[in-house]
Design an enzyme around this catalytic site. Structure first.
Site, PDB file in Angstrom:
ATOM      1  NE  ARG A 168      -3.079   0.272   3.317  1.00  0.00           N
ATOM      2  CZ  ARG A 168      -3.995   0.224   4.301  1.00  0.00           C
ATOM      3  NH1 ARG A 168      -5.103  -0.459   4.123  1.00  0.00           N
ATOM      4  NH2 ARG A 168      -3.808   0.834   5.427  1.00  0.00           N
ATOM      5  CB  ALA A 185       6.309  -4.863  12.446  1.00  0.00           C
ATOM      6  CB  SER A 238      -0.102   2.214  17.922  1.00  0.00           C
ATOM      7  OG  SER A 238       1.226   2.640  18.103  1.00  0.00           O
ATOM      8  CD  GLU A 259      -4.005   5.005   6.138  1.00  0.00           C
ATOM      9  OE1 GLU A 259      -4.972   4.745   6.881  1.00  0.00           O
ATOM     10  OE2 GLU A 259      -4.129   5.594   5.053  1.00  0.00           O
ATOM     11  NE  ARG A 287      -9.822  -8.624   6.185  1.00  0.00           N
ATOM     12  CZ  ARG A 287      -9.423  -7.378   5.980  1.00  0.00           C
ATOM     13  NH1 ARG A 287      -9.901  -6.380   6.703  1.00  0.00           N
ATOM     14  NH2 ARG A 287      -8.552  -7.116   5.031  1.00  0.00           N
ATOM     15  CB  CYS A 293      -6.466  -0.463  11.712  1.00  0.00           C
ATOM     16  SG  CYS A 293      -6.443  -0.782   9.957  1.00  0.00           S
ATOM     17  CB  SER A 450      -9.839  -3.437   2.835  1.00  0.00           C
ATOM     18  OG  SER A 450      -9.827  -3.106   4.198  1.00  0.00           O
TER      19      SER A 450
HETATM   20  P1  NAD Z   1       3.143  -0.019  16.464  1.00  0.00           P
HETATM   21  O1  NAD Z   1       2.772   1.410  16.431  1.00  0.00           O
HETATM   22  O2  NAD Z   1       3.602  -0.584  17.751  1.00  0.00           O
HETATM   23  O3  NAD Z   1       4.310  -0.315  15.439  1.00  0.00           O
HETATM   24  C1  NAD Z   1       4.188  -0.019  14.065  1.00  0.00           C
HETATM   25  C2  NAD Z   1       5.564   0.094  13.463  1.00  0.00           C
HETATM   26  O4  NAD Z   1       6.240   1.185  14.058  1.00  0.00           O
HETATM   27  C3  NAD Z   1       6.468  -1.109  13.668  1.00  0.00           C
HETATM   28  O5  NAD Z   1       7.275  -1.270  12.527  1.00  0.00           O
HETATM   29  C4  NAD Z   1       7.329  -0.689  14.848  1.00  0.00           C
HETATM   30  O6  NAD Z   1       8.589  -1.331  14.860  1.00  0.00           O
HETATM   31  C5  NAD Z   1       7.501   0.781  14.547  1.00  0.00           C
HETATM   32  N1  NAD Z   1       7.815   1.644  15.683  1.00  0.00           N
HETATM   33  C6  NAD Z   1       7.385   1.544  16.958  1.00  0.00           C
HETATM   34  N2  NAD Z   1       7.872   2.576  17.687  1.00  0.00           N
HETATM   35  C7  NAD Z   1       8.615   3.339  16.845  1.00  0.00           C
HETATM   36  C8  NAD Z   1       9.365   4.552  17.001  1.00  0.00           C
HETATM   37  N3  NAD Z   1       9.435   5.196  18.169  1.00  0.00           N
HETATM   38  N4  NAD Z   1       9.997   5.062  15.907  1.00  0.00           N
HETATM   39  C9  NAD Z   1       9.895   4.447  14.713  1.00  0.00           C
HETATM   40  N5  NAD Z   1       9.220   3.294  14.516  1.00  0.00           N
HETATM   41  C10 NAD Z   1       8.572   2.748  15.566  1.00  0.00           C
HETATM   42  O7  NAD Z   1       1.888  -0.823  15.885  1.00  0.00           O
HETATM   43  P2  NAD Z   1       1.729  -2.384  15.677  1.00  0.00           P
HETATM   44  O8  NAD Z   1       1.503  -3.020  17.006  1.00  0.00           O
HETATM   45  O9  NAD Z   1       2.814  -2.935  14.802  1.00  0.00           O
HETATM   46  O10 NAD Z   1       0.382  -2.427  14.813  1.00  0.00           O
HETATM   47  C11 NAD Z   1      -0.853  -2.330  15.371  1.00  0.00           C
HETATM   48  C12 NAD Z   1      -1.403  -0.925  15.220  1.00  0.00           C
HETATM   49  O11 NAD Z   1      -1.409  -0.565  13.854  1.00  0.00           O
HETATM   50  C13 NAD Z   1      -2.839  -0.808  15.662  1.00  0.00           C
HETATM   51  O12 NAD Z   1      -3.011   0.394  16.383  1.00  0.00           O
HETATM   52  C14 NAD Z   1      -3.609  -0.757  14.356  1.00  0.00           C
HETATM   53  O13 NAD Z   1      -4.853  -0.127  14.420  1.00  0.00           O
HETATM   54  C15 NAD Z   1      -2.669  -0.014  13.492  1.00  0.00           C
HETATM   55  N6  NAD Z   1      -2.973  -0.254  12.085  1.00  0.00           N
HETATM   56  C16 NAD Z   1      -3.536   0.741  11.373  1.00  0.00           C
HETATM   57  C17 NAD Z   1      -3.863   0.533  10.047  1.00  0.00           C
HETATM   58  C18 NAD Z   1      -4.497   1.621   9.238  1.00  0.00           C
HETATM   59  O14 NAD Z   1      -4.468   1.504   8.019  1.00  0.00           O
HETATM   60  N7  NAD Z   1      -5.062   2.659   9.830  1.00  0.00           N
HETATM   61  C19 NAD Z   1      -3.597  -0.706   9.444  1.00  0.00           C
HETATM   62  C20 NAD Z   1      -3.009  -1.705  10.213  1.00  0.00           C
HETATM   63  C21 NAD Z   1      -2.692  -1.464  11.535  1.00  0.00           C
END
Ligand code: NAD
Length: 491
Positions: A168, A185, A238, A259, A287, A293, A450
């Site tokens: 995406r 991640a 997040s 996002e 799902r 999200c 989606s």
């Molecule tokens: P996360 O925010 O913990 O991590 C996301 C990414 O950010 C990972 O690659 C992580 O390594 C990196 N990261 C974390 N802290 C960082 C920092 N300080 N600096 C740079 N990079 C950093 O989220 P997650 O647990 O991997 O994913 C779940 C979250 O993602 C949920 O909140 C979900 O809603 C969201 N999400 C949103 C969408 C959307 O399109 N809106 C889609 C999928 C997931």
């Protein structure tokens, strides 16, 4: 013939990809990528530090000017070739996604189709970047509006959709003529590594995509974001981390796409087709084992149908076998790690203490993996902890409402605004409701929104910008306006 798991894992790169070369990282040790269904290590991969991240940015910056000049048709064809190669290896991709993330294989196949579609969609969009040419209102000059690539992009992706979250971003970035450093991640980096290898096989020039994997996300990313050669950050994850990245991005006034998290309301009116609503609810809730999200987070059900809705959801959930995603019988995989599972238990326990009734589930599943039983909670009290947090797991909290206005007020009572769902057979009500819901997307009588051809994204604290659709490429383009006097206009 399908590869065995070991054979498949042996085809996945385990190093960083910088300037067209697979290289070791300078971070401490290696990153062990775990199978969440067993807790065992699948494979170890390179660990980048900030020097590797800056080398990746240098590579992206060095390649930026030449990639921007590559003809749109040629950029499109590389994206299309990659799409074809992913399609040829679709079963390998699905297995890999399932192994590292835990989702059932049928859903992983669905992610491959969905995620790969962004490469095809943006291969088609690459040749449709348009502009304007017109006369200024005073009639003395020509106004030209065109666009050009933003420049080097830093993409940070979450663990829950290992392929789709990468495509995406990479799809529109490459289509627009931008170069990319991607940081998947640390929990599910393997699919992105395989994707980057596939781009290499499709003939993408060195430096156009660079991938870094790291166990120290913050320390490794911050110097890239602070570097003035970077022109754009695109993040999915997040809200908490998104806010930090926006703060860091402000210093360089970076273009930002965010996002972020969701807290989707799922409203069922008394006139809804209840069977269709339950079907939609299962899709929107279960799902990705509830770890999306877009997952329905709050079931707001008319008081006259709430009991029946809860019973039907519970029956459907109880019939779903838990297991390792790659086992074809599995309908629910594990959640991503022990921390996630502990959080789910906390949310269930808090809901019950706060007055909800447990209909089914509510505890961990058997086995070594991070299983949590699908759960229905009825009569969750207003203001309960679970209604204010992103659940990220297979728990359905149900609250009752009596009037349409009350349902809308409950639905909008959140800082998030990604997606909402509403079920009604009354078209007038449906139109009224979708206009009232403060979300970037709404599913009307469906639990799935989606689509690569649609603008995905949220309002409020769910984010900035859109991914997919004709809108998606604009996130990677800058508008350039030119004015020139044209004396011939006065002739
Ligand atoms: P996360 O925010 O913990 O991590 C996301 C990414 O950010 C990972 O690659 C992580 O390594 C990196 N990261 C974390 N802290 C960082 C920092 N300080 N600096 C740079 N990079 C950093 O989220 P997650 O647990 O991997 O994913 C779940 C979250 O993602 C949920 O909140 C979900 O809603 C969201 N999400 C949103 C969408 C959307 O399109 N809106 C889609 C999928 C997931």
């Amino acid at each position: 013939m399908a590869l065995t798991e070991a054979q498949l894992l042996a085809t996945v790169p385990t190093k960083l990809y910088i300037a067209g070369k697979w290289v070791d990282g300078h971070g401490a040790g290696q990153i062990a990528v775990e199978d969440p269904a067993t807790g065992k290590t699948l494979v170890e991969i390179a660990n980048a530090d900030h020097t590797d991240a800056l080398a990746a940015l240098t590579a992206a910056d060095d390649a930026a000017a030449s990639w921007a000049k590559v003809a749109p048709r040629e950029r499109a064809e590389i994206l299309r070739r990659t799409f074809d190669l992913v399609r040829e290896r679709a079963e390998d991709y699905a297995t890999l996604i399932s192994l590292e993330m835990g989702k059932p294989i049928a859903e992983a196949r669905g992610e491959v189709t969905y995620g790969n579609e962004f490469l095809r969609w943006f291969s088609e969009e690459a040749v449709r970047i348009s502009g304007r040419y017109g006369i200024s209102p005073e009639g003395t000059g020509r106004m030209l509006v065109t666009s050009r690539p933003v420049g080097p992009v830093f993409a940070i992706t979450p663990w829950n959709f290992p392929l789709a979250m990468a495509t995406r971003k990479i799809g529109p970035a490459l289509a627009a003529g931008c170069t990319v450093v991607i940081k998947p991640a640390e929990l599910t980096p393997l699919t992105t590594l395989l994707l980057v290898k596939t781009f290499e096989e499709a003939g993408l020039p060195a430096g156009v995509i660079n991938v870094i994997t790291t166990s120290e996300s913050a320390a490794t990313s911050a110097p890239v974001i602070a570097d003035s050669r970077l022109r754009k950050i695109t993040f999915t994850g997040s809200t908490q981390v998104g806010v930090k990245l926006l703060e860091q991005s402000a210093k360089n006034v970076l273009r930002s796409s965010m996002e972020l998290g969701g807290n989707a309301p799922f409203i069922v009116f008394e006139d809804a087709d209840l069977e269709a609503a339950v079907e939609g609810a299962m899709l929107a809730k279960m799902r990705n084992i509830g770890q999306a999200c877009t997952a329905a987070n709050r079931f707001i059900i008319h008081e006259s149908v709430a009991d029946e809705f809860a019973v039907r959801m519970a029956e459907r959930m109880q019939a779903m076998p838990l297991g390792r995603g790659v086992d074809p019988n599995t309908k629910i995989g594990p959640v991503i790690n022990q921390k996630a599972r502990t959080n789910l238990q906390r949310l269930v326990d808090a809901s019950i203490t706060e007055g909800a009734t447990l209909v089914t589930g509510g505890e961990s599943g058997d086995g070594d993996g991070y299983f949590f039983k699908p759960t229905v909670l009825l009569d969750v009290k207003r203001g309960s902890t679970i209604l204010n947090e992103e659940i990220f797991g297979p728990i359905a909290p149900i609250t009752r409402f009596s009037s349409e206005a009350e349902a809308i007020a409950l639905a909008n009572d959140t800082v998030y605004g990604l997606v909402s769902y509403a079920f009604t057979q009354d078209l007038k009500r449906g139109l009224r409701v979708i206009e009232s819901l403060d979300t970037g997307m709404t599913g009307l009588n469906t639990g799935l929104v989606s689509n690569a051809a649609a603008p995905f994204g949220g309002v409020k604290q769910s984010g900035l910008g859109r991914e997919g659709g004709p809108e998606g490429i604009n996130e990677y383009l800058e508008t350039k306006y030119v004015m020139t006097p044209d004396p011939s206009l006065k002739d």
